[in-house]
Write a protein that holds these residues in place. Structure first.
Motif, mmCIF file in Angstrom:
data_model
loop_
_atom_site.group_PDB
_atom_site.id
_atom_site.type_symbol
_atom_site.label_atom_id
_atom_site.label_comp_id
_atom_site.label_asym_id
_atom_site.label_seq_id
_atom_site.Cartn_x
_atom_site.Cartn_y
_atom_site.Cartn_z
ATOM 1 N N ILE A 28 -12.990 -13.878 -6.711
ATOM 2 C CA ILE A 28 -11.995 -13.436 -7.692
ATOM 3 C C ILE A 28 -10.578 -13.865 -7.271
ATOM 4 C CG2 ILE A 28 -10.819 -11.308 -8.497
ATOM 5 C CD1 ILE A 28 -13.623 -12.273 -9.843
ATOM 6 N N VAL A 29 -9.767 -14.227 -8.273
ATOM 7 C CA VAL A 29 -8.351 -14.512 -8.055
ATOM 8 C C VAL A 29 -7.565 -13.337 -8.627
ATOM 9 C CG1 VAL A 29 -6.447 -16.073 -8.655
ATOM 10 C CG2 VAL A 29 -8.733 -17.006 -8.190
ATOM 11 N N TYR A 30 -6.651 -12.779 -7.855
ATOM 12 C CA TYR A 30 -5.834 -11.684 -8.392
ATOM 13 C C TYR A 30 -4.938 -12.224 -9.502
ATOM 14 C CZ TYR A 30 -7.053 -8.431 -4.588
ATOM 15 O OH TYR A 30 -7.715 -7.595 -3.723
ATOM 16 N N THR A 31 -4.862 -11.482 -10.604
ATOM 17 C CA THR A 31 -4.007 -11.887 -11.721
ATOM 18 C C THR A 31 -2.542 -11.635 -11.355
ATOM 19 O OG1 THR A 31 -4.038 -9.670 -12.651
ATOM 20 C CG2 THR A 31 -5.764 -11.193 -13.412
ATOM 21 N N GLU A 32 -1.661 -12.255 -12.112
ATOM 22 C CA GLU A 32 -0.235 -12.020 -11.879
ATOM 23 C C GLU A 32 0.085 -10.534 -12.093
ATOM 24 O OE1 GLU A 32 2.643 -14.202 -14.321
ATOM 25 O OE2 GLU A 32 3.913 -14.313 -12.520
ATOM 26 N N GLU A 33 -0.576 -9.928 -13.048
ATOM 27 C CA GLU A 33 -0.375 -8.497 -13.318
ATOM 28 C C GLU A 33 -0.705 -7.656 -12.068
ATOM 29 O OE1 GLU A 33 -2.824 -7.196 -16.573
ATOM 30 O OE2 GLU A 33 -2.168 -5.106 -16.314
ATOM 31 N N THR A 34 -1.836 -7.975 -11.450
ATOM 32 C CA THR A 34 -2.234 -7.268 -10.227
ATOM 33 C C THR A 34 -1.180 -7.446 -9.132
ATOM 34 O OG1 THR A 34 -4.595 -7.481 -10.694
ATOM 35 C CG2 THR A 34 -3.980 -7.195 -8.383
ATOM 36 N N ILE A 35 -0.719 -8.676 -8.975
ATOM 37 C CA ILE A 35 0.255 -8.988 -7.916
ATOM 38 C C ILE A 35 1.567 -8.236 -8.148
ATOM 39 C CG2 ILE A 35 1.637 -10.841 -6.878
ATOM 40 C CD1 ILE A 35 -1.392 -10.985 -6.225
ATOM 41 N N VAL A 36 2.024 -8.240 -9.387
ATOM 42 C CA VAL A 36 3.291 -7.576 -9.713
ATOM 43 C C VAL A 36 3.177 -6.077 -9.430
ATOM 44 C CG1 VAL A 36 4.814 -6.925 -11.637
ATOM 45 C CG2 VAL A 36 4.058 -9.315 -11.380
ATOM 46 N N LYS A 37 2.079 -5.506 -9.837
ATOM 47 C CA LYS A 37 1.890 -4.066 -9.615
ATOM 48 C C LYS A 37 1.795 -3.746 -8.114
ATOM 49 C CE LYS A 37 -0.468 -0.145 -11.628
ATOM 50 N NZ LYS A 37 -1.523 0.330 -12.544
ATOM 51 N N LEU A 38 1.069 -4.586 -7.397
ATOM 52 C CA LEU A 38 0.955 -4.415 -5.940
ATOM 53 C C LEU A 38 2.339 -4.492 -5.294
ATOM 54 C CD1 LEU A 38 -0.781 -4.274 -3.321
ATOM 55 C CD2 LEU A 38 -0.967 -6.771 -3.424
ATOM 56 N N ALA A 39 3.113 -5.490 -5.691
ATOM 57 C CA ALA A 39 4.460 -5.667 -5.127
ATOM 58 C C ALA A 39 5.337 -4.455 -5.444
ATOM 59 C CB ALA A 39 5.093 -6.946 -5.671
ATOM 60 N N ASP A 40 5.240 -3.950 -6.664
ATOM 61 C CA ASP A 40 6.049 -2.775 -7.046
ATOM 62 C C ASP A 40 5.725 -1.572 -6.162
ATOM 63 O OD1 ASP A 40 7.352 -4.187 -8.968
ATOM 64 O OD2 ASP A 40 6.170 -3.418 -10.658
ATOM 65 N N ILE A 41 4.453 -1.345 -5.946
ATOM 66 C CA ILE A 41 4.056 -0.209 -5.110
ATOM 67 C C ILE A 41 4.555 -0.406 -3.678
ATOM 68 C CG2 ILE A 41 2.063 1.010 -4.097
ATOM 69 C CD1 ILE A 41 0.573 0.432 -6.753
ATOM 70 N N LEU A 42 4.396 -1.632 -3.169
ATOM 71 C CA LEU A 42 4.826 -1.895 -1.780
ATOM 72 C C LEU A 42 6.336 -1.710 -1.631
ATOM 73 C CD1 LEU A 42 2.561 -4.942 -0.778
ATOM 74 C CD2 LEU A 42 2.325 -2.538 -0.094
#
Lengths: 394, 394
Positions: free
Chosen positions: A184-198
């Protein structure tokens, strides 16, 4: 009296190793061409011709003392500059030679990052399914691995489960996209949400939570773009390897990116250098540093993997297997047809299908199928997968 | 918040690095040919032609997937077998492939051995003058380095001082013969006495005290035989590297020998495998494993080092310097002409002589002269050494 921990690490027979031994035995009985070994993550596509050309050119044109001599610990300056420029061109980043640290492949990249930032009591979070060596590396560097359960519908991130596992001891989060074993490749949506939480959690705890992007499969992506993570989150380490992109897994060549945007970037880079020193790395292999720079625009023929993925994914779905469609790497990670993936893999052996249970990847009820094999093997194996499915349909 | 220890390891400017920077500056001022840089331990003799031939043969004859693929973690079986047979032939030992573990050079060999056997609280003993990275490696693996002061008359072992430093916490003793920085080769008499003490002390404390033989300079010995240590003491690890013998320091290729005679040999070997795994080594570079096997009988042209040693040693003695005559490696380790070796090295810079103070090697009052340079540089430098000596004769 020796280190019990190292003895155990070195003597535990791995599941994959046992499958390998079984495969050898079966091959002797029924012929290697009738054993469908999907257990090994070793590229079967050869290195591009440019690798051979690059090696011969270097040997013919350059001074042997320079070719084979020590480079600086962080790697040859020109090599780092060439690679940095190539990343910048592809991903519109802004790296220079001093953001890169050349390593002996992804394992060394990860270990050097872990060692550079880990203090005793630190926690490193990763997401199931995950590469099992993370645990070994994180623990060897004195920290603890925390695993977020898989979101099995799509193998993106289950953010509720993730947030429950972040606390003041969280030092870093490890992601692997394209993923081994799910593809699986993480979607941009997943990455953005991950970054926001971090970002929010770093602020809350008053210290950066690093993102460590393990990227041996970056170039093996089909139909999708793999977001470049430093553009979404400043405190990101990129751990890259040429093992898969250039089919050079045995040569152990890769790099770490420590971007300027990272908090106290130069201090962190110095700690990576210190970690490399403490781990006995000295420098990455000098010839293959130069080869990597010369072949910076090349990859092996990845189209073969895409063809295998299409054949195998479509074939398994038609046979009733449940599988999230992988967009990268060379793995499929379908559900096993019974709850116990070990039992399922045992049954698969009857049809000479060698699969790896998902349990070691932190994801029971699934199996890993490595399709870095010949297309002929994929085609010949589909009837075996059919027989296996029929056994469960009875 | 990052590892302070790794930051310090990575950011401390080394003395040698500072000398290197000074050398660059002086070269710009007076011309590189007028700067006599004796600070770097980097072979100046090229790799033998057989290395280039071996690489090209492998590339022409073998399947790229096999050339560049993962080998097993302990190294390619045939490579290990070939090297074991070569050692057996030369030293009348009795090793097989499974006594060898291929590594990324001597630093990795040492780190894997240290990690395999070290438990918290363990002490590793070595003898001054010693390679300063020992401290870094031993401490990174969680143990403590204990240094026996140098016996400066001949740089053999001061056994009274040694015995004072052995206790129940002593896990291993590290020797480096031929030695960096003294160039001294331990005599058979020294080895026998060392082995006798280790046997007695192992018995006294009820556990083996390992002997770790760091051997990157084994092939660089002039006029003398370098005893093969497993023949004198069973619990010996041999840590070998091709960096100097084949002039391949940047390629990071070497091996560890774990002899059958070692107590619980297979268990120790497994711990070495575990350590390699925990340190992120995966496998030694696959192409250079094959090159090492193909060139197993070859060395670079070592006669150049011998010539340099003779010229420099004889020249310095004539000028009144005091120096134990080195029988191996490519270093001289004379006494500085004043007590403070740093001050002496500063004065030497006036004559464009770049030398390294012995303090970092645990031996103040001495300087290291690396003669892995052109013979022309040695000849041109002698008048500079003369002027330096005259300054002290005033």
């Amino acid at each position: 009296m020796i280190s019990q921990e190292m003895y155990e690490l070195g003597s535990k027979r791995s599941v994959i190793r046992e499958i390998f031994e079984f495969g050898k035995k079966r091959a002797a009985e029924v012929g290697a061409e009738n054993v469908y070994d999907f257990s090994i993550g070793n590229p079967n596509v050869p290195a591009p011709e440019s690798v051979k050309r690059a090696i011969i050119e270097i040997l013919e044109d350059e001074d042997p003392v320079a070719i084979h001599g020590y480079t600086s610990a962080q790697g040859d300056f020109d090599v780092r500059k060439t690679i940095a420029e190539s990343i910048n061109k592809r991903f519109k980043t802004n790296f220079n030679a001093d953001n890169l640290y050349m390593t002996m492949g992804a394992a060394a990249s990860l270990c050097a990052c872990f060692k550079a930032i880990a203090n005793s009591g630190d926690e490193f979070v990763t997401f199931a399914p995950y590469f099992p060596e993370y645990r070994c590396f994180v623990e060897a560097m004195g920290a603890k691995l925390i695993v977020v359960p898989a979101q099995i519908e799509n193998f993106q991130i289950d953010f509720d489960e993730f947030e429950k596992r972040i606390n003041k001891n969280t030092k870093a989060v490890i992601v692997n996209t394209p993923n081994n074993p799910s593809g699986i490749v993480y979607t941009e949506e997943t990455i953005v949400k991950l970054a926001d939480i971090l970002k929010a959690k770093s602020k809350e705890y008053g210290h950066p939570i690093y993102l460590i992007s393990d990227e041996p499969y970056r170039e093996l992506a089909y139909d999708v773009e793999v977001p470049y993570l430093t553009k979404y989150y400043d405190n990101t380490f990129v751990c890259y390897s040429y093992s898969k992109s250039l089919s050079l897994p045995g040569e152990r060549i890769g790099y770490i990116v420590v971007p300027d945007e990272m908090e106290e970037s130069r201090k962190v880079y110095a700690a990576v250098c210190g970690a490399g020193r403490a781990l006995g790395y000295v420098c990455a292999g000098s010839l293959f540093q130069k080869v990597a720079a010369k072949c910076v625009c090349d990859t092996s023929d990845i189209s073969i993997y895409k063809k295998n993925r299409d054949l195998l994914y479509d074939g398994l779905i038609k046979l009733g297997y449940k599988c999230v469609k992988p967009e990268g790497a060379f793995y499929l990670f379908p559900q096993s047809l019974e709850k116990d993936a070990y039992a399922f893999c045992e049954k698969a052996k009857k049809y000479n299908l060698l699969l790896v249970p998902g349990d070691d990847f932190g994801c029971p009820g699934h199996v890993r199928i490595s399709y870095c094999v010949t297309t002929e093997q994929v085609i010949k194996a589909l009837p075996a997968f059919e027989k296996l499915a029929k056994e469960y349909a009875k």
